[in-house]
Scaffold this motif. Structure first.
Motif, PDB file in Angstrom:
ATOM      1  N   ALA A  69       0.734  -1.466   0.021  1.00 42.49           N
ATOM      2  CA  ALA A  69      -0.210   0.084   0.068  1.00 42.49           C
ATOM      3  C   ALA A  69       0.601   1.352  -0.220  1.00 42.49           C
ATOM      4  O   ALA A  69       2.121   1.160   0.744  1.00 42.49           O
ATOM      5  CB  ALA A  69      -0.885   0.297   1.526  1.00 42.49           C
ATOM      6  N   ASP A  70       0.700   2.187  -0.850  1.00 49.08           N
ATOM      7  CA  ASP A  70       0.935   3.281  -0.475  1.00 49.08           C
ATOM      8  C   ASP A  70       0.558   4.917  -0.467  1.00 49.08           C
ATOM      9  O   ASP A  70      -0.513   4.677  -1.263  1.00 49.08           O
ATOM     10  CB  ASP A  70       1.666   3.816  -2.193  1.00 49.08           C
ATOM     11  CG  ASP A  70       2.648   5.297  -2.411  1.00 49.08           C
ATOM     12  OD1 ASP A  70       3.094   5.849  -1.079  1.00 49.08           O
ATOM     13  OD2 ASP A  70       3.024   6.055  -3.420  1.00 49.08           O
ATOM     14  N   PRO A  71       0.153   5.350   0.030  1.00 51.78           N
ATOM     15  CA  PRO A  71       1.185   4.880   1.684  1.00 51.78           C
ATOM     16  C   PRO A  71       0.632   4.259   2.434  1.00 51.78           C
ATOM     17  O   PRO A  71      -0.602   3.467   2.759  1.00 51.78           O
ATOM     18  CB  PRO A  71       0.749   6.175   2.193  1.00 51.78           C
ATOM     19  CG  PRO A  71      -0.527   6.894   2.227  1.00 51.78           C
ATOM     20  CD  PRO A  71      -0.920   6.743   1.124  1.00 51.78           C
ATOM     21  N   PRO A  72       2.500   3.781   2.718  1.00 53.87           N
ATOM     22  CA  PRO A  72       1.330   2.293   3.895  1.00 53.87           C
ATOM     23  C   PRO A  72       0.496   2.276   5.206  1.00 53.87           C
ATOM     24  O   PRO A  72       0.469   3.386   5.285  1.00 53.87           O
ATOM     25  CB  PRO A  72       2.959   1.995   5.041  1.00 53.87           C
ATOM     26  CG  PRO A  72       3.995   2.753   4.097  1.00 53.87           C
ATOM     27  CD  PRO A  72       3.172   3.700   3.178  1.00 53.87           C
ATOM     28  N   ARG A  73       0.070   1.121   5.799  1.00 53.01           N
ATOM     29  CA  ARG A  73      -0.808   1.079   6.951  1.00 53.01           C
ATOM     30  C   ARG A  73      -0.352   1.322   8.203  1.00 53.01           C
ATOM     31  O   ARG A  73      -0.820   2.438   8.549  1.00 53.01           O
ATOM     32  CB  ARG A  73      -1.454   0.007   6.783  1.00 53.01           C
ATOM     33  CG  ARG A  73      -2.356  -0.947   8.060  1.00 53.01           C
ATOM     34  CD  ARG A  73      -2.753  -2.357   7.657  1.00 53.01           C
ATOM     35  NE  ARG A  73      -3.368  -2.523   6.962  1.00 53.01           N
ATOM     36  CZ  ARG A  73      -4.753  -1.564   6.799  1.00 53.01           C
ATOM     37  NH1 ARG A  73      -5.121  -1.332   7.750  1.00 53.01           N
ATOM     38  NH2 ARG A  73      -5.630  -2.766   5.378  1.00 53.01           N
ATOM     39  N   ARG A  77      -2.620   7.950   7.376  1.00 55.10           N
ATOM     40  CA  ARG A  77      -2.849   8.801   5.661  1.00 55.10           C
ATOM     41  C   ARG A  77      -4.126   9.187   5.818  1.00 55.10           C
ATOM     42  O   ARG A  77      -3.984   9.920   4.356  1.00 55.10           O
ATOM     43  CB  ARG A  77      -4.077   7.138   5.957  1.00 55.10           C
ATOM     44  CG  ARG A  77      -3.227   5.964   5.472  1.00 55.10           C
ATOM     45  CD  ARG A  77      -3.673   4.671   5.226  1.00 55.10           C
ATOM     46  NE  ARG A  77      -3.360   3.624   5.053  1.00 55.10           N
ATOM     47  CZ  ARG A  77      -3.019   2.302   4.576  1.00 55.10           C
ATOM     48  NH1 ARG A  77      -4.956   2.171   4.466  1.00 55.10           N
ATOM     49  NH2 ARG A  77      -2.648   1.641   4.485  1.00 55.10           N
ATOM     50  N   LYS A  78      -4.362   9.940   6.807  1.00 53.46           N
ATOM     51  CA  LYS A  78      -5.358  11.299   6.723  1.00 53.46           C
ATOM     52  C   LYS A  78      -6.442  11.797   5.188  1.00 53.46           C
ATOM     53  O   LYS A  78      -5.597  12.625   4.974  1.00 53.46           O
ATOM     54  CB  LYS A  78      -4.447  12.170   7.577  1.00 53.46           C
ATOM     55  CG  LYS A  78      -4.284  12.180   9.197  1.00 53.46           C
ATOM     56  CD  LYS A  78      -3.452  13.053   9.683  1.00 53.46           C
ATOM     57  CE  LYS A  78      -2.943  12.499  10.694  1.00 53.46           C
ATOM     58  NZ  LYS A  78      -2.513  13.737  11.719  1.00 53.46           N
ATOM     59  N   GLY A  79      -6.910  10.970   5.081  1.00 56.44           N
ATOM     60  CA  GLY A  79      -8.105  11.152   3.320  1.00 56.44           C
ATOM     61  C   GLY A  79      -6.897  10.979   2.347  1.00 56.44           C
ATOM     62  O   GLY A  79      -7.412  11.476   1.426  1.00 56.44           O
TER      63      GLY A  79
END
Length: 105
Positions: A69-73, A77-79
Motif C-alpha cells: 500500500a502507498d502510503p503504508p498502513r 493516511r489522513k484522507g
C-alpha cells in the motif's frame, strides 16, 4: 469442533494456501497484477464486490507482504487515497512453494 485435517507432507503448502486460498484474495492479486497502483474502489469495481468485503482481505494480503500500500498502513493516511500494488517477488515465492508442495517442480 473438529480440527482441520492436515495430511502428512503438507507443511510446505500450508502458508501459500492460507495466504492465497480464497477466491477474493486471488481476485485482488489478479486485479493488481493487471492494473497496479489502483485504489480500493478500482479493485471493488473490477471484482464486483463491496469495500466491506474486499477491505479485510486486502488488509490480510498487505499484512502478509503480498500487497503493498502507498502510503503504508503503518503511516497516517489522513484522507490520502491509498494505492495498492502486488509484491511480485512475494507472489512468485508463494507460487513456487505451492508448486514444490504439489510436486509440480
Amino acid at each position: 469442533m473438529p480440527r482441520l485435517a492436515q495430511p502428512a507432507g503438507s507443511d510446505d503448502a500450508k502458508e501459500p494456501v492460507a495466504i492465497l486460498g480464497n477466491l477474493v484474495k486471488t481476485g485482488i492479486v489478479r486485479v493488481l497484477r493487471a492494473d497496479p497502483d489502483v485504489t480500493i474502489k478500482n479493485i471493488c469495481d473490477a471484482l464486483d464486490l463491496g469495500p466491506t468485503t474486499v477491505q479485510p482481505y486486502l488488509a490480510e494480503l498487505e499484512a502478509a507482504g503480498i500487497v503493498i500500500a502507498d502510503p503504508p498502513r503503518t503511516e497516517a493516511r489522513k484522507g490520502a487515497w491509498v494505492k495498492y500494488r502486488v509484491n511480485n517477488e512475494a507472489v512468485t515465492d508463494l507460487y513456487l512453494r505451492l508448486g514444490l508442495a504439489i510436486g509440480e517442480f
